[in-house]
Write a protein that holds these residues in place. Structure first.
Motif, PDB file in Angstrom:
ATOM      1  N   PHE A   1       0.845  -1.185   0.000  1.00 21.44           N
ATOM      2  CA  PHE A   1       0.000   0.000   0.000  1.00 21.44           C
ATOM      3  C   PHE A   1       0.882   1.236   0.000  1.00 21.44           C
ATOM      4  CE2 PHE A   1      -2.847  -3.126   2.119  1.00 21.44           C
ATOM      5  CZ  PHE A   1      -3.780  -3.196   1.106  1.00 21.44           C
ATOM      6  N   GLU A   2       0.692   2.071  -0.996  1.00 20.47           N
ATOM      7  CA  GLU A   2       1.515   3.271  -1.180  1.00 20.47           C
ATOM      8  C   GLU A   2       0.594   4.481  -1.314  1.00 20.47           C
ATOM      9  OE1 GLU A   2       3.639   6.125  -1.395  1.00 20.47           O
ATOM     10  OE2 GLU A   2       4.903   4.336  -1.355  1.00 20.47           O
ATOM     11  N   LYS A   3       0.781   5.469  -0.432  1.00 23.62           N
ATOM     12  CA  LYS A   3      -0.101   6.637  -0.493  1.00 23.62           C
ATOM     13  C   LYS A   3       0.251   7.561  -1.662  1.00 23.62           C
ATOM     14  CE  LYS A   3       2.379   9.731   2.668  1.00 23.62           C
ATOM     15  NZ  LYS A   3       2.279  10.505   3.924  1.00 23.62           N
ATOM     16  N   GLY A   4       1.458   7.407  -2.212  1.00 19.60           N
ATOM     17  CA  GLY A   4       1.859   8.188  -3.373  1.00 19.60           C
ATOM     18  C   GLY A   4       1.384   7.553  -4.667  1.00 19.60           C
ATOM     19  N   SER A   5       1.713   8.215  -5.773  1.00 13.09           N
ATOM     20  CA  SER A   5       1.268   7.742  -7.085  1.00 13.09           C
ATOM     21  C   SER A   5       2.305   6.882  -7.788  1.00 13.09           C
ATOM     22  CB  SER A   5       0.915   8.935  -7.978  1.00 13.09           C
ATOM     23  OG  SER A   5       2.054   9.778  -8.136  1.00 13.09           O
ATOM     24  N   ASP A   6       3.467   6.688  -7.145  1.00 13.73           N
ATOM     25  CA  ASP A   6       4.521   5.878  -7.745  1.00 13.73           C
ATOM     26  C   ASP A   6       5.428   5.376  -6.629  1.00 13.73           C
ATOM     27  OD1 ASP A   6       6.140   4.587  -9.584  1.00 13.73           O
ATOM     28  OD2 ASP A   6       6.471   6.364 -10.823  1.00 13.73           O
ATOM     29  N   VAL A   7       6.317   4.448  -6.976  1.00 11.56           N
ATOM     30  CA  VAL A   7       7.307   3.988  -6.018  1.00 11.56           C
ATOM     31  C   VAL A   7       8.382   5.066  -5.867  1.00 11.56           C
ATOM     32  CG1 VAL A   7       6.886   1.574  -6.635  1.00 11.56           C
ATOM     33  CG2 VAL A   7       8.715   2.834  -7.790  1.00 11.56           C
ATOM     34  N   GLY A   8       9.278   4.869  -4.929  1.00 10.31           N
ATOM     35  CA  GLY A   8      10.385   5.812  -4.767  1.00 10.31           C
ATOM     36  C   GLY A   8      10.459   6.425  -3.386  1.00 10.31           C
ATOM     37  N   GLY A   9       9.307   6.538  -2.704  1.00  8.33           N
ATOM     38  CA  GLY A   9       9.301   7.017  -1.323  1.00  8.33           C
ATOM     39  C   GLY A   9       9.982   8.361  -1.144  1.00  8.33           C
ATOM     40  N   THR A  10      11.041   8.350  -0.352  1.00  7.53           N
ATOM     41  CA  THR A  10      11.794   9.570  -0.041  1.00  7.53           C
ATOM     42  C   THR A  10      12.206  10.307  -1.301  1.00  7.53           C
ATOM     43  OG1 THR A  10      12.638   8.654   2.032  1.00  7.53           O
ATOM     44  CG2 THR A  10      13.911  10.435   1.024  1.00  7.53           C
ATOM     45  N   TRP A  11      12.636   9.551  -2.300  1.00  5.01           N
ATOM     46  CA  TRP A  11      13.184  10.182  -3.512  1.00  5.01           C
ATOM     47  C   TRP A  11      12.096  10.602  -4.479  1.00  5.01           C
ATOM     48  CZ3 TRP A  11      17.728  11.583  -2.310  1.00  5.01           C
ATOM     49  CH2 TRP A  11      18.429  10.837  -1.348  1.00  5.01           C
ATOM     50  N   ARG A  12      10.883  10.125  -4.279  1.00  8.01           N
ATOM     51  CA  ARG A  12       9.727  10.645  -5.018  1.00  8.01           C
ATOM     52  C   ARG A  12       9.240  11.933  -4.365  1.00  8.01           C
ATOM     53  NH1 ARG A  12       5.801   7.106  -3.359  1.00  8.01           N
ATOM     54  NH2 ARG A  12       5.556   8.605  -1.654  1.00  8.01           N
ATOM     55  N   ASP A  13       9.217  11.964  -3.026  1.00  6.61           N
ATOM     56  CA  ASP A  13       8.649  13.096  -2.294  1.00  6.61           C
ATOM     57  C   ASP A  13       9.597  14.284  -2.193  1.00  6.61           C
ATOM     58  OD1 ASP A  13       6.413  11.536  -1.907  1.00  6.61           O
ATOM     59  OD2 ASP A  13       6.978  10.910   0.120  1.00  6.61           O
ATOM     60  N   ASN A  14      10.882  14.010  -2.030  1.00  8.70           N
ATOM     61  CA  ASN A  14      11.854  15.098  -1.852  1.00  8.70           C
ATOM     62  C   ASN A  14      12.395  15.538  -3.210  1.00  8.70           C
ATOM     63  OD1 ASN A  14      12.767  15.587   1.238  1.00  8.70           O
ATOM     64  ND2 ASN A  14      12.023  13.495   0.942  1.00  8.70           N
ATOM     65  N   VAL A  15      11.866  16.630  -3.682  1.00 12.47           N
ATOM     66  CA  VAL A  15      12.250  17.121  -5.013  1.00 12.47           C
ATOM     67  C   VAL A  15      12.867  18.514  -4.921  1.00 12.47           C
ATOM     68  CG1 VAL A  15      10.541  15.716  -6.224  1.00 12.47           C
ATOM     69  CG2 VAL A  15       9.901  17.994  -5.395  1.00 12.47           C
ATOM     70  N   TYR A  16      13.296  18.894  -3.737  1.00 12.97           N
ATOM     71  CA  TYR A  16      13.893  20.222  -3.594  1.00 12.97           C
ATOM     72  C   TYR A  16      15.193  20.307  -4.401  1.00 12.97           C
ATOM     73  CZ  TYR A  16      16.835  17.962   0.005  1.00 12.97           C
ATOM     74  OH  TYR A  16      17.709  17.141   0.690  1.00 12.97           O
ATOM     75  N   PRO A  17      15.584  21.490  -4.852  1.00 15.53           N
ATOM     76  CA  PRO A  17      16.807  21.639  -5.657  1.00 15.53           C
ATOM     77  C   PRO A  17      18.032  21.142  -4.884  1.00 15.53           C
ATOM     78  CG  PRO A  17      15.514  23.664  -5.668  1.00 15.53           C
ATOM     79  CD  PRO A  17      14.886  22.776  -4.650  1.00 15.53           C
ATOM     80  N   GLY A  18      18.850  20.355  -5.551  1.00 16.80           N
ATOM     81  CA  GLY A  18      20.077  19.862  -4.936  1.00 16.80           C
ATOM     82  C   GLY A  18      19.917  18.589  -4.132  1.00 16.80           C
ATOM     83  N   CYS A  19      18.701  18.044  -4.076  1.00 15.18           N
ATOM     84  CA  CYS A  19      18.469  16.836  -3.272  1.00 15.18           C
ATOM     85  C   CYS A  19      19.279  15.669  -3.833  1.00 15.18           C
ATOM     86  CB  CYS A  19      16.989  16.482  -3.276  1.00 15.18           C
ATOM     87  SG  CYS A  19      16.583  15.019  -2.296  1.00 15.18           S
ATOM     88  N   SER A  20      20.092  15.049  -2.994  1.00 22.58           N
ATOM     89  CA  SER A  20      20.919  13.927  -3.432  1.00 22.58           C
ATOM     90  C   SER A  20      21.291  13.073  -2.236  1.00 22.58           C
ATOM     91  CB  SER A  20      22.193  14.430  -4.132  1.00 22.58           C
ATOM     92  OG  SER A  20      23.031  15.110  -3.211  1.00 22.58           O
ATOM     93  N   SER A  21      21.883  11.925  -2.517  1.00 21.67           N
ATOM     94  CA  SER A  21      22.280  11.000  -1.462  1.00 21.67           C
ATOM     95  C   SER A  21      23.556  11.489  -0.781  1.00 21.67           C
ATOM     96  CB  SER A  21      22.518   9.604  -2.037  1.00 21.67           C
ATOM     97  OG  SER A  21      23.655   9.610  -2.897  1.00 21.67           O
ATOM     98  N   ASP A  22      23.730  11.076   0.471  1.00 18.56           N
ATOM     99  CA  ASP A  22      24.977  11.349   1.196  1.00 18.56           C
ATOM    100  C   ASP A  22      26.006  10.251   0.956  1.00 18.56           C
ATOM    101  OD1 ASP A  22      24.045  13.663   2.331  1.00 18.56           O
ATOM    102  OD2 ASP A  22      23.346  12.700   4.164  1.00 18.56           O
TER     103      ASP A  22
END
Length: 532
Positions: free
Chosen positions: A27-48
């Motif tokens: 069960f996914e409340k969003g419209s696609d998979v990806g979770g954190t990386w689907r929701d966080n779309v702020y400029p410069g968002c990347s992995s540590d």
């Protein structure tokens, strides 16, 4: 049945790979998979963490850069969902309202709502796995008057929902932790965007580690067998060494502190040095790798403000020094509510949050299981954040552990599996004893309940220790309907296999001994072959 995030997808993939099992629903409340990386779309968002290690152990990828941005990482998880045919098992735009254990049927009643249509439904499941983690609900700073501000306002985790044009605007950024140090350098690249960043506590900033992979490096990754695995192990051991340098001993921490202080002084403007260098030990809060934040501090359209915020007013912010500063936009970069369980899950005697409250903060057994919650497990549960390595690695460790727990249920050998109270308390006493002498006690951080209480999010050890602790299930720490009978049957099978091996070895030893003392038997046997 799973709640979706990268941990949930990892578990779903492993269920199909290892058990050939696909009778699950995500069960996914969003419209696609990806979770954190689907929701966080702020400029410069990347992995540590470098992508060679910030990916599943079974599925490497041809990453163009050492660290992926949010779009690249979401694309990675989308491709995995297609590769392993996960999409048909996902019910999108569906929010889990609550889940209730029915002890008479030994099932969870899961109450759902479609976030688009509002239609409600109920679902039954033998096993419930929450993989939403602790970084789910954005935390807003507790500042009076927020509702009075007439300009635009959003949290970095829910970036610019109205698609506001930021050009020629005055922007207040509240917070200076990981997300803010990524998006502030990007939004200040436009000189017409004037930003004042309100800071409360400085963070230790480490030198940048991001790089672009050369065509030759990518060719090696694609064409040389075992190359992706070698790159992955190199990153793994680099971060284990990093753990030793920061968390391993006071002496190593002192050397790390000196090196990091030198970097901040070399990279940031001199007028900020006193404020930017923390007074608490390195490692106490989340360590941040610089993503051009120090470069951005040299720009004339960015200022840091350490005065504190008294309240919001209609057209801006009033500082604790009495200065009123007008703003068009306010952006919160203040993280998540990490000490509250974001779902209402009702077990035998109460909810998960009530269990947490009774323990003065979140706790679980191995971060995975909870007493009085049969067949309920979590990925990214309490005390599973490592603070220095890949969360994908720790997610995989937990997924492997959960598969061991639920396999006898899926095989219809056991009805329920539930951790014991005593085992959970003993485990957490061990965890808290290690944490009580750690660096994490020396500051306010999201690792702790309400910032200063019980340390409930961080794991007190290296990634190798995390793997070792979750490598095997201590079945004596669990109870459940049919579990003891299954364990006895399993023990008898092991004993029977052992007896068969012992019998075989005895036959071989007796046979070899007989031949040793009666060598003529072999000659006689040879002559029989010649006669035939």
């Amino acid at each position: 049945m799973l709640f979706n995030r990268s941990g949930g997808l990892a578990l779903a993939i492993k269920l199909k790979q290892q058990l050939g099992y696909d009778n699950f629903t995500i069960f996914e409340k969003g419209s696609d998979v990806g979770g954190t990386w689907r929701d966080n779309v702020y400029p410069g968002c990347s992995s540590d963490v470098p992508m060679a290690f910030y990916s599943l152990s079974t599925d490497s990828w041809d990453w163009p850069h050492s660290h992926g941005n949010s779009a690249e990482i979401q694309d990675y998880w989308q491709q995995l969902a297609r590769k392993y045919t996960i999409y048909p098992r996902v019910q999108f735009n569906t929010q889990v309202i609550s889940a209730v254990w029915d002890d008479s049927t030994k099932l969870y009643q899961i109450f759902l709502e479609n976030v688009t249509t509002g239609v409600k439904q109920t679902f039954e499941a033998e096993i419930l796995v929450s993989a939403i983690g602790v970084l789910e609900v954005p935390r807003y700073a507790s500042i009076p008057g927020r509702e009075t501000f007439k300009g635009e306002m959003w949290h970095s985790a829910r970036w610019n929902p109205k698609n506001v044009d930021m050009r020629n605007k005055k922007v207040a950024v509240i917070g200076n932790s990981a997300s803010a140090t990524q998006f502030v350098p990007r939004i200040t690249e436009d000189p017409s965007v004037n930003v004042i960043e309100f800071c409360r506590t400085p963070n230790w900033l480490l030198p940048p580690t991001r790089s672009t992979h050369s065509p030759f490096r990518r060719w090696i990754n694609r064409n040389i067998p075992l190359a992706p695995l070698i790159f992955r192990w190199l990153v793994y051991w680099r971060f284990e060494l990093f753990y030793l340098m920061v968390f391993g001993s006071p002496l190593m921490r002192k050397l790390s502190t000196k090196a990091t202080t030198s970097y901040i002084k070399a990279a940031a403007p001199k007028e900020y040095h006193e404020k930017l260098i923390p007074k608490y030990p390195i490692g106490c809060k989340r360590i941040i790798f610089d993503t051009d934040f120090c470069i951005a501090l040299h720009r004339p359209n960015l200022d840091l403000n350490w005065d504190g915020i008294e309240k919001f007013v209609e057209d801006g912010i009033l500082t604790k020094k009495g200065e009123k500063i007008p703003f068009d936009i306010v952006i919160f970069g203040t993280g998540y509510a990490a000490d509250q369980f974001p779902l209402k899950v009702l077990g035998v005697g109460g909810t998960i949050q009530e269990y947490f409250d009774g323990k003065k903060g979140p706790q679980a057994y191995q971060g995975v299981a909870y007493p009085d919650f049969p067949n309920f497990f979590t990925i990214c549960g309490p005390n599973t954040t490592t603070g220095h390595t890949s969360v994908i690695f720790t997610n995989e460790c937990q997924a492997e552990y959960i598969i061991k727990l639920i396999k006898p249920i899926l095989d219809h050998q056991v009805v329920t599996v539930e951790v014991k109270h005593e085992a959970t308390d003993t485990y957490n006493e061990k965890i808290q004893a290690r944490l009580s002498t750690s660096v994490f006690t020396n500051c306010v951080s999201w690792y702790r309940v309400d910032g200063t209480g019980k340390i409930s999010n961080i794991f007190p050890g290296a990634a190798t220790l995390f793997w070792l602790w979750l490598r095997k299930v201590r079945w004596q720490d669990y109870t459940g309907l049919g579990l003891q009978e299954w364990l006895h049957r399993r023990q008898r099978k092991k004993l029977n296999r052992l007896l068969k091996w012992i019998t075989l070895m005895l036959v071989l030893v007796v046979g070899a001994t007989f031949v040793w003392f009666h060598p003529g038997v072999l000659k006689q046997t040879s002559s029989w072959k010649l006669l035939t």
